[in-house]
Design a protein around this motif. Structure first.
Motif, PDB file in Angstrom:
ATOM      1  N   THR A  46       0.814  -1.218   0.000  1.00 55.06           N
ATOM      2  CA  THR A  46       0.000   0.000   0.000  1.00 55.06           C
ATOM      3  C   THR A  46       0.846   1.265   0.000  1.00 55.06           C
ATOM      4  N   LYS A  63       4.287   0.502  -4.365  1.00 60.20           N
ATOM      5  CA  LYS A  63       2.845   0.606  -4.130  1.00 60.20           C
ATOM      6  C   LYS A  63       2.053   0.063  -5.319  1.00 60.20           C
ATOM      7  N   ASP A 115      -3.532  -1.387  -9.893  1.00 55.22           N
ATOM      8  CA  ASP A 115      -3.830  -0.044  -9.392  1.00 55.22           C
ATOM      9  C   ASP A 115      -4.999   0.588 -10.145  1.00 55.22           C
ATOM     10  N   ASP A 117      -8.235   0.376  -9.473  1.00 59.89           N
ATOM     11  CA  ASP A 117      -9.211   0.910  -8.523  1.00 59.89           C
ATOM     12  C   ASP A 117      -8.883   0.342  -7.147  1.00 59.89           C
ATOM     13  N   ASP A 118      -9.822   0.471  -6.207  1.00 53.47           N
ATOM     14  CA  ASP A 118      -9.586   0.012  -4.832  1.00 53.47           C
ATOM     15  C   ASP A 118     -10.114  -1.390  -4.577  1.00 53.47           C
ATOM     16  N   GLN A 119     -10.491  -2.109  -5.613  1.00 57.19           N
ATOM     17  CA  GLN A 119     -11.152  -3.403  -5.436  1.00 57.19           C
ATOM     18  C   GLN A 119     -10.306  -4.384  -4.636  1.00 57.19           C
ATOM     19  N   ALA A 121      -7.625  -3.703  -2.678  1.00 61.57           N
ATOM     20  CA  ALA A 121      -7.380  -3.171  -1.332  1.00 61.57           C
ATOM     21  C   ALA A 121      -8.597  -3.392  -0.434  1.00 61.57           C
ATOM     22  N   LEU A 122      -9.798  -3.221  -0.997  1.00 62.48           N
ATOM     23  CA  LEU A 122     -11.017  -3.401  -0.203  1.00 62.48           C
ATOM     24  C   LEU A 122     -11.206  -4.845   0.225  1.00 62.48           C
TER      25      LEU A 122
END
Length: 286
Positions: A46, A63, A115, A117-119, A121-122
């Motif tokens: 992250t 990242k 990278d 989207d946030d899919q 990471a979520l």
């Protein structure tokens, strides 16, 4: 550092389960290994930078990168001295993990990047939050997220073979669409292949492999089907039907139709109309 572990001790007998997860903001130079792991581990970076080594090969990561550890495979990783990384990880166990991960490119190359989207990471965040669930639903929530994660990995990082198959199927679908949208024109295979950006030999071989029929025969079958529809539902002359299907020579079209169907265009039209008339009579007499 925050580490959460699923205390379930029967992972050897299940298809798959989240075994552990955590998040760590590493100190400069923080390292692990060389060592082997007992579970399948996915790390998602992250912030910051670091190096991951697996079976003698090393990658500089940052990242948005993720790195993948397989059970029994020697790995080593360490944080950058100036800009140490922070990462989340999810540990997985289960008898079907090798099969599931074999559907991804991670078994071929244990690093990847995401990278868009946030899919991803979520998914890591949701796994951490699942540990806060009441015990009676915690394993169900974790199982749900496990398969969501696996689905994401398979779709986002497919094997090279899977990518090739997907591309081949796309080309074949483009052939089918081209033929359908050009049914009223003369279709020259060489020209069609050129427009679709493939060689004639490759395109023909690919189409036959997936459709079980040659391009030439598929083109005729498509035109024959449209010719039969026009013969049955209209009173258009054979000449007009031939022209409408891209044949400049109506006699050639007629000979081809007879050769393929065993009937002349006129015989086929009369036969269909006789059949329709008999079917109509049976309907009203019944």
């Amino acid at each position: 550092m925050r580490t959460l572990t699923n205390d379930t001790d029967f992972y050897v007998g299940v298809d798959g389960m989240v075994y552990s997860n955590g998040y760590e903001e590493c100190e400069p130079g923080h390292f692990y290994g060389p060592a082997v792991r007992r579970s399948w581990l996915i790390h998602y970076i992250t912030e910051g930078k670091g190096t991951f080594c697996c079976q003698g090969k090393c990658w500089k990561l940052t990242k948005g990168d993720l790195f993948f550890c397989r059970p029994g495979v020697e790995i080593e990783y360490h944080a950058d001295q100036d800009d140490p990384w922070a990462y989340g990880w999810i540990g997985l166990q289960g008898t079907r993990m090798p099969e599931y991960f074999a559907r991804t490119s991670l078994m071929e190359t244990p690093v990847a990047h995401y990278d868009q989207d946030d899919q991803l990471a979520l998914l890591f965040v949701k796994v951490q939050e699942a540990y806060k669930c009441p015990p009676e639903i915690r394993d169900l929530r974790l199982n749900s997220l496990l398969y969501s994660l696996l689905e994401f990995l398979v779709q986002t990082f497919p094997t090279a073979k899977a990518s090739q198959v997907s591309n081949e199927k796309r080309i074949v679908a483009e052939f089918v669409n081209y033929i359908s949208t050009h049914i009223n024109h003369s279709i020259v295979i060489a020209n069609m292949c050129k427009e679709l950006g493939v060689s004639r030999s490759y395109g023909s071989r690919l189409f036959s492999t997936y459709q079980g029929i040659s391009l030439r025969d598929f083109i005729w079958q498509s035109k024959e089907s449209e010719a039969k529809r026009m013969l049955e539902t209209t009173d258009l002359s054979i000449q007009i039907i031939a022209y409408s299907l891209g044949y400049e020579d109506p006699l050639y079209f007629s000979r081809l139709f007879r050769q393929k169907t065993g009937l002349s265009c006129t015989q086929w039209r009369q036969g269909q109309r006789l059949h329709s008339h008999e079917a109509s009579n049976q309907k009203f007499s019944g």
